[in-house]
Write a protein that holds these residues in place. Structure first.
Motif, PDB file in Angstrom:
ATOM      1  N   LEU A 129      37.973  41.555  39.494  1.00  0.00           N
ATOM      2  CA  LEU A 129      36.710  41.051  38.955  1.00  0.00           C
ATOM      3  C   LEU A 129      36.144  39.869  39.724  1.00  0.00           C
ATOM      4  CD1 LEU A 129      37.646  41.067  35.157  1.00  0.00           C
ATOM      5  CD2 LEU A 129      36.551  42.895  36.471  1.00  0.00           C
ATOM      6  N   ARG A 130      36.880  39.289  40.637  1.00  0.00           N
ATOM      7  CA  ARG A 130      36.498  38.015  41.247  1.00  0.00           C
ATOM      8  C   ARG A 130      35.127  38.045  41.929  1.00  0.00           C
ATOM      9  NH1 ARG A 130      41.877  38.602  41.346  1.00  0.00           N
ATOM     10  NH2 ARG A 130      43.227  36.791  40.946  1.00  0.00           N
ATOM     11  N   GLY A 131      34.763  39.168  42.503  1.00  0.00           N
ATOM     12  CA  GLY A 131      33.518  39.229  43.258  1.00  0.00           C
ATOM     13  C   GLY A 131      32.308  39.672  42.459  1.00  0.00           C
ATOM     14  N   LEU A 132      32.470  39.904  41.162  1.00  0.00           N
ATOM     15  CA  LEU A 132      31.362  40.384  40.339  1.00  0.00           C
ATOM     16  C   LEU A 132      30.596  39.213  39.723  1.00  0.00           C
ATOM     17  CD1 LEU A 132      33.114  43.375  38.559  1.00  0.00           C
ATOM     18  CD2 LEU A 132      31.467  43.486  40.421  1.00  0.00           C
ATOM     19  N   PRO A 133      29.278  39.331  39.587  1.00  0.00           N
ATOM     20  CA  PRO A 133      28.456  38.221  39.080  1.00  0.00           C
ATOM     21  C   PRO A 133      28.482  38.115  37.555  1.00  0.00           C
ATOM     22  CG  PRO A 133      27.048  40.064  39.618  1.00  0.00           C
ATOM     23  CD  PRO A 133      28.443  40.478  40.019  1.00  0.00           C
ATOM     24  N   ILE A 134      29.651  37.824  37.018  1.00  0.00           N
ATOM     25  CA  ILE A 134      29.803  37.771  35.563  1.00  0.00           C
ATOM     26  C   ILE A 134      30.362  36.428  35.095  1.00  0.00           C
ATOM     27  CG2 ILE A 134      30.087  40.265  35.278  1.00  0.00           C
ATOM     28  CD1 ILE A 134      33.121  39.783  35.218  1.00  0.00           C
TER      29      ILE A 134
END
Length: 303
Positions: A129-134
């Motif tokens: 999930l690290r690269g997702l804009p959340i």
């Protein structure tokens, strides 16, 4: 991240020059509050009967880990052919090499199953999930974080027989569509995280498939590029300090894995010619796969 920092320290870098995780890092803290909108995260199930709580007797008790070598030339040619088929159909969709690899492996794993076997197979593709804009300010995770930051992309259940009857291209496209839909559904991702982070769910038991189905997890370590780590700093001072590179990635922490190790496919590394995967299955299951698929097994003592 840990291995990269370790090898840099071995090479003599100052620890203060290596980016590290803050001791009080809590990137998931915002998901601990707010409404929990679902009974379970997407792709997961609550056991509703006593049978689901009990692991049945294992008719194939011996677990055997195997490494799988898939030539890159084969994957590249197969991907080109699938893309040509999609273009001929007027489609603008695409498949990635990882989709082709997983689709081929699924067809190989279940080649011995009956053509009338309608057992639902629930596939879960692990997602970093690290690269997702959340995260904060709807941005990717900005600082190093070495703790778990992974959820699983659920693929709609597929009957086991479909791994024989469906084409390689159709299966690869099914996987790609699931990945694309998951990666753009930020509201769904946040809802899953709120369920996972809610204090009220800390003791909840969830299953990756119903009791009448089967499941398989797939993870790809390719983005970590473990094969590129430089261990030259670990060479003794009296030895020639030539490049000490990774020869092979061995992901298992035990030489005799238990049944709980089954049902996970690792793509662990690449070399110049091939992608290497690892999987643990029952000894009898491997023999059925060998007979039905025609793959070659080269057995050797495990490290």
């Amino acid at each position: 991240m840990l291995l990269g920092g370790w090898t840099r320290l071995l090479s003599g870098e100052d620890i203060d020059s290596i980016p590290g995780m803050a001791w009080d890092a809590q990137p998931f803290a915002p998901f601990s509050s707010g409404p929990v909108e679902s009974e379970v995260p997407r792709g997961w199930f609550k056991p509703h009967d006593a049978q689901a709580q009990v692991q049945p007797a294992d008719p194939d008790p011996k677990s055997v880990p195997r490494f799988v070598r898939v030539p890159k030339a084969f994957l590249a040619e197969t991907k080109r052919n699938i893309m040509k088929e999609l273009k001929a159909q007027g489609s603008t969709e695409y498949v990635g090499t990882g989709d082709v690899l997983m689709a081929w492996w699924l067809k190989t794993l279940y080649s011995h199953r009956s053509l009338t076997d309608q057992t639902p197979m629930h596939l879960h593709i692990l997602r970093n999930l690290r690269g997702l804009p959340i995260f904060a300010n709807d941005s990717p995770m900005k600082d190093p974080y070495i703790h778990n930051a992974i959820l699983a992309i659920p693929v709609p259940p597929i009957p086991v027989s479909a791994f024989q009857t469906e084409s390689l291209g159709a299966l690869a496209l099914c996987l790609r569509r699931s990945i694309m839909a998951y990666n753009t559904d930020f509201a769904g991702l946040r809802a899953d995280l709120r369920w996972r982070c809610a204090e009220s769910n800390r003791q909840e038991i969830v299953r990756p498939c119903p009791s009448n189905a089967e499941c398989l997890f797939q993870t790809n370590w390719g983005a970590a590029k473990l094969e590129d780590l430089d261990f030259t700093g670990a060479v003794a001072n009296n030895e020639t300090r030539t490049g000490a590179r990774v020869v092979f990635v061995y992901p298992l922490l035990c030489s005799h894995p238990t049944r709980s190790r089954r049902g996970i496919t690792w793509a662990v590394m690449e070399d110049a010619d091939a992608v290497w995967m690892c999987e643990t299955r029952g000894e009898k299951d491997w023999e059925r796969i060998r007979q039905a698929s025609g793959v070659t097994f080269i057995d050797a003592p495990f490290m």
